[in-house]
Structures are given as C-alpha cells and as structure tokens.
Design an enzyme around this catalytic site. Structure first.
Site, mmCIF file in Angstrom:
data_model
loop_
_atom_site.group_PDB
_atom_site.id
_atom_site.type_symbol
_atom_site.label_atom_id
_atom_site.label_comp_id
_atom_site.label_asym_id
_atom_site.label_seq_id
_atom_site.Cartn_x
_atom_site.Cartn_y
_atom_site.Cartn_z
ATOM 1 C CB SER A 121 -0.920 0.012 1.227
ATOM 2 O OG SER A 121 -0.149 0.176 2.416
ATOM 3 C CE LYS A 122 -0.334 6.173 -3.664
ATOM 4 N NZ LYS A 122 0.658 6.731 -4.613
ATOM 5 N NE ARG A 123 1.300 -0.689 6.038
ATOM 6 C CZ ARG A 123 0.293 -1.401 5.584
ATOM 7 N NH1 ARG A 123 -0.761 -0.782 5.067
ATOM 8 N NH2 ARG A 123 0.296 -2.727 5.645
ATOM 9 C CG HIS A 124 4.474 -1.110 2.145
ATOM 10 N ND1 HIS A 124 3.168 -1.544 2.049
ATOM 11 C CD2 HIS A 124 4.984 -1.730 3.251
ATOM 12 C CE1 HIS A 124 2.903 -2.394 3.026
ATOM 13 N NE2 HIS A 124 3.980 -2.521 3.780
ATOM 14 N N GLY A 125 5.593 3.190 0.370
ATOM 15 C CA GLY A 125 6.312 4.019 -0.601
ATOM 16 C C GLY A 125 5.647 3.927 -1.956
#
Length: 464
Positions: free
Chosen positions: A236-240
């Site tokens: 997801s976006k939290r991983h970059g």
C-alpha cells in the site's frame, strides 16, 4: 500435430494508475508469450462506466510503453463488446444452461436472511410458467460434485458446487456482468493462458462453469501471488511507491524494472541479474512460487545499478533524457549532452539510479561562472587557490589525457609539499561547485581543455 500458439493477455481496469502488481502481471504474460513466439494481447476492462476514465486508460498504455512491453494488435475495449456478451447469455438461455430469474432484490435479501451463509437458490431455476416482467439471466450451475481448477501455480484447487450460487450473467437492464464478459472475451480473443493475480482465484471456479456450459475449451490458468511490502503486509501507499509511474519518477531504468519485477515471485535457479533475452528464454510458469513476493528497494537499487552500468553510453543518455521529460525537468542542451556523454563511463560506475547519475553529472550540467556550495567552498582558501594558480599554468601545454593531467596535478602537489588529495578538493569545488563528484580527472577530460582552464581561471582570479 501442430501445437496451438500461445496467446496471453493483460486486462487492466482503467480506474487509476498502473499498479506495480499490475505491471508485473503484464510482464509475466509478455515474457511467457514472447518466449514462445506467441501473442500478447491487451484488453481494457472498462465495463464499470462510473469509474473508468480515458485518462486512466492513457496512463496504463503509457506505463506499459515505458516498461517496454509491446502488445499485438489494438487494445480491446470490453465495454464495446457488450452486445456480444449479451448474445452469449441468450445463447446459454436457449441451450438450457441458463435461466430467467424474476426474484426481486427484496426477495433475495429476505431469502439470505433466512438462509445465512448459504448460496442463493432461485425459485425460478426450473420454472416453466414465466411472467412477462423484468428479470435477470442466471447461469444454471451444476449443483452436485465439484469444480476443479488445475492451476499452474496453486496446484489443484477444488470447489464444491453446492457452495456456488447461480450467478447473474445478464442484468435486468440487459447489461452483461463482468464474470460473463471476461470469459467471452478470453474465448473470442483465443487466449490460451490466463496469468493473473491470485485475488482472481475465487472467480475462476465460476468462470470455468461458463466455459463448460458453452462447451468451450478452458484456458490454462496460473494465479500468481500478490506483492507485499517489506513488512510482509499487503502493498500500500505506506510502503512508498506503488504506481509504476512513481518508480519511473524515482529514476529506475525500464530494463532494471523488467529484471526486478520478473524476480518478484519467479526464479530461475540463483540468477538475479539478467537481460530481456535471458528472461524470455528462461521464463516459465513452473518457476513462479506460491508465497507472496516482497518489494525490496535495496535489491531494486542493486539491480538498477547493474543495468545502468551494463547499458551503452548512448542508451543511458537516452534514459536520462526520458527521465527528465517524465519529471518535467528542462531538456539537456547540446553542450550538456556532449559533456555527459564524454564522462558517461565514469558516471555509470557507481550510480544506482538516474537521479544519482545526474547528481554526479552536475559538473557537466552547469555553466560558468560555477556557483560553489558552502561545504565545497571550504576547500578554496588562499593556499588552495594558490595551488590552482600553479596547476592552471602547468596545464596550459600538457596533452589532454587522463594520465598527463594526473601527472601534472601530482607535480603541483609535490611542489607544495602536499598529497594529491589536497589538490583534489579545490579542483572539485572549482570544476563542479560541490564536494561530491566523479574523479577530478574524469571531469577534466569530459569538460575539455578550454572549459576546464576557464573554470580554473575563474577561481584563480579570485586569488588575486
């Protein structure tokens, strides 16, 4: 007996950017087809008219082109084929493998409330006396036995038929459902191998029932695990970065992305670094693992650095110009192109990404007078400027080769009773305005005699 040519497809929904997982799915399909002399087709699954946009379609096509994946023929619009999908539903109705269902939304909801966790059983499945009223067309799915999915990645997957309801094929407004459209399109396009994410596995048993109901040959199925972040959780976006365009903007060359994505969930022995020809020759469904792959940016940087180093100088320059265009940066001028190309061998050596290479190429990008950063300016004290004066004089008549430039610098350093490193700092500042640069002698050879001497003269003039 001749073998059926391989036909694969990539079928994205145009509701947003091309996700890195989708890009990998496209790559696997492309490699499998291209490695066997087959066709790789593109279908835009745009039946969701509320969410599908032309902009998203354009972004998907641009992403595939950037990644270097060519497809055969024109992209097919699923929505444009809705009449063909409806035709198949009516054909199934005539064949007795589908039926008209007049149950209302409220009636279905009430049935589900009375029969929790049970697949809906329509009272119209075997009805003979049918009203003239709005209805859907449902698949008359087998009730007994099981549906077997012989998956090339997941192995044998068995689904009890009594756990599947009679899914809707054609809605009451005459529009086909996604499940029907996918099967009809894959059949009509001659798709022999359906390679897609394992999030589609639950759909496959239902889709197989449509193939069987129409008497069509089933394609070979291969459901690949999803990509997770480094923490093992769904990406997801939290991983970059998760969109392919984000990886392009980070400066990873397309060749490196193809290599890295191919290794995300697939392996060929211990091979980590390979080119397109090797990937096409090696890629097979048997090499795909069942466990989710993990996105690892350090490994991606390693792969990227390898490919930058292995690329021809002109190819790296073209990739740089593509990167600048992608990020909206100014295009290179002709003098900048010439200087960068002259220094490319040295620039490629350590760069892991295109932005990192551009940082190293700063000396070739700037014009006189060179603006010196504060940290580098510390190397330009009075004594250092004095050494640059001596060096400028010594360089006037030397042959402009790396060896002779280095010898001239060594002599000036010795005359001043210092090591070569003491003159390298002032040289970096004078030539590039920064302390992080390629070798000073690589910079001097790529800048050429006139530009190098002019930059040194600018600094020696300040020495009084």
């Amino acid at each position: 007996m001749s073998q059926t040519p391989v036909v694969t497809r990539f079928a994205p929904s145009p509701t947003g950017y091309l996700h890195i997982g989708g890009a990998r799915t496209a790559l696997f399909n492309w490699l499998y087809a291209r490695g066997r002399g087959g066709k790789f087709l593109l279908r835009i699954e745009d039946t969701d008219r509320a969410r599908s946009t032309p902009e998203a379609t354009a972004a998907i096509l641009k992403g595939l082109e950037w990644l270097g994946l060519d497809w055969d023929g024109e992209p097919i619009s699923q929505f444009a084929r809705k009449d063909r999908h409806a035709e198949v539903a009516r054909q199934m109705l005539e064949n007795g493998t589908a039926y008209q269902c007049f149950s209302t939304t409220d009636e279905i909801a009430a049935w589900r409330e009375e029969n929790p966790r049970q697949p809906f059983v329509s009272p119209w499945r075997d009805a003979a006396d049918l009203p003239d009223a709005p209805h859907v067309i449902r698949l008359k799915a087998p009730r007994a036995g099981e549906t077997l999915i012989d998956d090339q990645v997941q192995g044998e997957v068995r689904v009890a038929n009594d756990q599947l309801d009679d899914m809707v094929l054609l809605r009451s407004d005459g529009t086909p459902t996604y499940m029907l459209a996918v099967v009809v399109d894959d059949h009509d396009m001659g798709v022999t191998h359906v390679i897609r994410g394992d999030d589609h596995l639950t759909n496959t048993a239902r889709q197989i029932q449509i193939y069987d109901a129409m008497g069509w040959d089933r394609p070979v199925f291969a459901h690949i695990p999803l990509i997770h972040g480094e923490d093992g959780k769904k990406l997801s976006k939290r991983h970059g970065a998760v969109g392919l365009h984000e990886f392009a903007a980070l400066g990873y060359p397309p060749a490196a992305m193809r290599n890295y994505l191919a290794r995300l969930g697939w392996s060929h022995g211990d091979d980590e670094l390979f080119d397109d020809a090797q990937a096409r020759a090696w890629f097979d469904l048997s090499g795909i693992g069942r466990a989710p792959a993990r996105l690892d940016f350090k490994k991606l940087e390693h792969v990227s650095g390898h490919h930058i180093g292995a690329m021809g100088d002109g190819d790296v320059l073209a990739a740089l110009e593509g990167y600048l265009s992608e990020t909206g940066a100014p295009a290179l001028t002709e003098p900048q192109r010439t200087r960068i190309l002259a220094a490319m061998t040295a620039l490629k050596e350590k760069a892991k990404t295109l932005p990192a290479l551009l940082d190293q190429a700063r000396f070739a990008m700037i014009d006189r007078p060179v603006t010196v950063e504060e940290k580098a300016a510390k190397n330009l004290d009075t004594v250092s400027r004095g050494m640059l004066v001596s060096l400028t004089a010594a360089l006037q008549n030397v042959s402009w080769t790396r060896h002779d430039l280095e010898e001239a610098a060594k002599q000036v350093a010795e005359q001043n009773g210092v090591g070569l490193g003491k003159i390298a700092g002032p040289l970096r500042a004078a030539l590039a305005g920064t302390s992080a640069t390629p070798s000073v002698f690589d910079m001097m050879t790529s800048l050429g005699r006139d530009e190098t001497l002019a930059r040194l003269q600018d600094q020696t003039d300040l020495a009084g």
